[in-house]
Design a protein around this motif. Sequence first.
Motif, PDB file in Angstrom:
ATOM      1  N   PRO A 117       0.836  -1.205   0.000  1.00 29.05           N
ATOM      2  CA  PRO A 117       0.000   0.000   0.000  1.00 29.05           C
ATOM      3  C   PRO A 117       0.871   1.257   0.000  1.00 29.05           C
ATOM      4  O   PRO A 117       1.876   1.318   0.701  1.00 29.05           O
ATOM      5  N   THR A 118       0.464   2.253  -0.777  1.00 24.99           N
ATOM      6  CA  THR A 118       1.238   3.499  -0.829  1.00 24.99           C
ATOM      7  C   THR A 118       0.608   4.623  -0.011  1.00 24.99           C
ATOM      8  O   THR A 118       1.204   5.682   0.132  1.00 24.99           O
ATOM      9  N   GLU A 119      -0.595   4.412   0.519  1.00 27.27           N
ATOM     10  CA  GLU A 119      -1.276   5.458   1.285  1.00 27.27           C
ATOM     11  C   GLU A 119      -1.413   5.091   2.761  1.00 27.27           C
ATOM     12  O   GLU A 119      -2.313   5.568   3.441  1.00 27.27           O
ATOM     13  N   SER A 120      -0.509   4.262   3.242  1.00 25.17           N
ATOM     14  CA  SER A 120      -0.565   3.811   4.628  1.00 25.17           C
ATOM     15  C   SER A 120       0.230   4.726   5.547  1.00 25.17           C
ATOM     16  O   SER A 120       1.338   5.146   5.203  1.00 25.17           O
ATOM     17  N   GLU A 121      -0.327   4.995   6.715  1.00 22.66           N
ATOM     18  CA  GLU A 121       0.411   5.729   7.741  1.00 22.66           C
ATOM     19  C   GLU A 121       1.428   4.820   8.423  1.00 22.66           C
ATOM     20  O   GLU A 121       2.349   5.301   9.074  1.00 22.66           O
ATOM     21  N   ASP A 122       1.278   3.510   8.259  1.00 22.51           N
ATOM     22  CA  ASP A 122       2.139   2.529   8.918  1.00 22.51           C
ATOM     23  C   ASP A 122       3.219   1.944   8.015  1.00 22.51           C
ATOM     24  O   ASP A 122       4.043   1.166   8.493  1.00 22.51           O
ATOM     25  N   VAL A 123       3.202   2.277   6.739  1.00 21.65           N
ATOM     26  CA  VAL A 123       4.177   1.708   5.811  1.00 21.65           C
ATOM     27  C   VAL A 123       4.887   2.844   5.075  1.00 21.65           C
ATOM     28  O   VAL A 123       4.249   3.649   4.405  1.00 21.65           O
ATOM     29  N   SER A 124       6.199   2.861   5.197  1.00 20.48           N
ATOM     30  CA  SER A 124       7.025   3.814   4.460  1.00 20.48           C
ATOM     31  C   SER A 124       7.585   3.082   3.241  1.00 20.48           C
ATOM     32  O   SER A 124       8.184   2.019   3.388  1.00 20.48           O
ATOM     33  N   VAL A 125       7.385   3.652   2.061  1.00 21.87           N
ATOM     34  CA  VAL A 125       7.780   2.991   0.818  1.00 21.87           C
ATOM     35  C   VAL A 125       8.811   3.833   0.080  1.00 21.87           C
ATOM     36  O   VAL A 125       8.606   5.036  -0.118  1.00 21.87           O
ATOM     37  N   THR A 126       9.906   3.187  -0.321  1.00 17.98           N
ATOM     38  CA  THR A 126      10.934   3.830  -1.142  1.00 17.98           C
ATOM     39  C   THR A 126      11.096   2.996  -2.405  1.00 17.98           C
ATOM     40  O   THR A 126      11.344   1.791  -2.331  1.00 17.98           O
ATOM     41  N   VAL A 127      10.949   3.666  -3.559  1.00 19.58           N
ATOM     42  CA  VAL A 127      11.003   2.963  -4.831  1.00 19.58           C
ATOM     43  C   VAL A 127      12.199   3.458  -5.640  1.00 19.58           C
ATOM     44  O   VAL A 127      12.410   4.668  -5.761  1.00 19.58           O
ATOM     45  N   THR A 128      12.951   2.520  -6.184  1.00 18.88           N
ATOM     46  CA  THR A 128      14.014   2.818  -7.143  1.00 18.88           C
ATOM     47  C   THR A 128      13.714   1.996  -8.396  1.00 18.88           C
ATOM     48  O   THR A 128      12.840   1.122  -8.361  1.00 18.88           O
ATOM     49  N   PRO A 129      14.436   2.231  -9.474  1.00 24.27           N
ATOM     50  CA  PRO A 129      14.202   1.395 -10.666  1.00 24.27           C
ATOM     51  C   PRO A 129      14.452  -0.095 -10.415  1.00 24.27           C
ATOM     52  O   PRO A 129      13.856  -0.941 -11.075  1.00 24.27           O
TER      53      PRO A 129
END
Length: 157
Positions: A74-86
């Motif tokens: 999920p990208t809209e979670s207050e509990d999950v931090s997401v970092t995307v690279t290629p």
Amino acid sequence: MILEIDGGYSGIRFSACHFIPRHEKCSRLHGHSYIVRLRLEGEIGAEGMIMDFVILKKELKAIIEEFDHRTLIPTESEDVSVTVTPESVEAVSCGKRYLFPREDVTLLPIPTTTAEEMARMMTRRMVDDIRFPSNVRSVSVGLDEERGQTAWYTEVL
């Protein structure tokens, strides 16, 4: 009148893994074999049907192709931090750090990857992507996480 597509019989199913932050058991990375169901409510139209099954099944299959054999984050979670690279996707949640190859992940614009939130997202996507005839009153998507456990979301048109 109701038109229904049962993904269990129609092959509209996918396997994926996910986690649900802060849940006692489901906060661990785990997977499901999901089945997608669709229900339209409306009246029989000019062509003698509520709507053509082919159009509906094509859209459902396009959606599940994005999810099948992927990790759902999920990208809209207050509990999950997401970092995307290629090359990768890093998800940090409740003290746990996950690192996945980018091609193995589907990022979902929802707060959590519960069956309820995914059913809502799928329903809204169906409504956005398909031009429903005026005789269709509502669109519902049901998502089976396990046999006998289905989350439904309905959008009234």
